[in-house]
Write a protein that holds these residues in place. Structure first.
Motif, PDB file in Angstrom:
ATOM      1  N   LYS A  23      26.976  48.364  41.490  1.00  0.00           N
ATOM      2  CA  LYS A  23      27.755  49.173  40.542  1.00  0.00           C
ATOM      3  C   LYS A  23      27.345  50.631  40.623  1.00  0.00           C
ATOM      4  N   GLY A  34      37.354  50.938  37.095  1.00  0.00           N
ATOM      5  CA  GLY A  34      37.066  49.582  36.641  1.00  0.00           C
ATOM      6  C   GLY A  34      35.849  48.964  37.294  1.00  0.00           C
ATOM      7  N   HIS A  36      32.807  48.566  36.192  1.00  0.00           N
ATOM      8  CA  HIS A  36      32.011  47.701  35.320  1.00  0.00           C
ATOM      9  C   HIS A  36      32.647  46.343  35.084  1.00  0.00           C
ATOM     10  N   GLY A  37      33.924  46.212  35.359  1.00  0.00           N
ATOM     11  CA  GLY A  37      34.612  44.933  35.193  1.00  0.00           C
ATOM     12  C   GLY A  37      34.653  44.088  36.453  1.00  0.00           C
ATOM     13  N   MET A  38      34.121  44.616  37.547  1.00  0.00           N
ATOM     14  CA  MET A  38      34.187  43.903  38.825  1.00  0.00           C
ATOM     15  C   MET A  38      33.004  42.958  39.003  1.00  0.00           C
ATOM     16  N   ASN A  39      33.251  41.887  39.744  1.00  0.00           N
ATOM     17  CA  ASN A  39      32.140  40.994  40.085  1.00  0.00           C
ATOM     18  C   ASN A  39      31.550  41.426  41.428  1.00  0.00           C
TER      19      ASN A  39
END
Length: 108
Positions: A23, A34, A36-39
């Motif tokens: 990240k 986006g 912080h929303g990713m895996n």
């Protein structure tokens, strides 16, 4: 003589980095939204795309039907060698069958 020059630190492979580290790298990419929303897989894909890295190795699709057909053939051969009293060949076939079964389980 002078001390050895410090080698430049190499970045460890993306796959071995933690999500937090990925990240941090992804936040430096301009236009990426986006983060912080990713895996982990999504982050790796975006970073590789930004750096122009292409995946050289692609997952091979394992044809389970072909493997199971091969297992059936080996089972027949195993029963024939058992009836012929060839213990060594029977053990070899048993191990081959076992390896193929493990392959089908991994593919699932």
């Amino acid at each position: 003589m002078a001390k050895k020059e410090k080698k430049e630190k190499k970045e460890k492979p993306l796959e071995k980095m933690t999500t937090k580290e990925l990240k941090e790298i992804a936040l430096t990419i301009p236009g990426l939204v986006g983060v912080h929303g990713m895996n982990k897989e999504e982050l790796i894909a975006e970073i590789k795309e930004h750096r122009g890295i292409t995946d050289e190795r692609k997952e091979k699709k394992i044809d389970t039907r072909a493997i199971k057909k091969k297992i059936g053939q080996l089972k027949l051969a195993k029963t024939q060698t058992r009836q012929a009293g060839e213990k060594d060949k029977t053990d070899i076939l048993r191990r081959k069958i076992s390896r193929l079964k493990k392959k089908t389980r991994r593919a699932a």
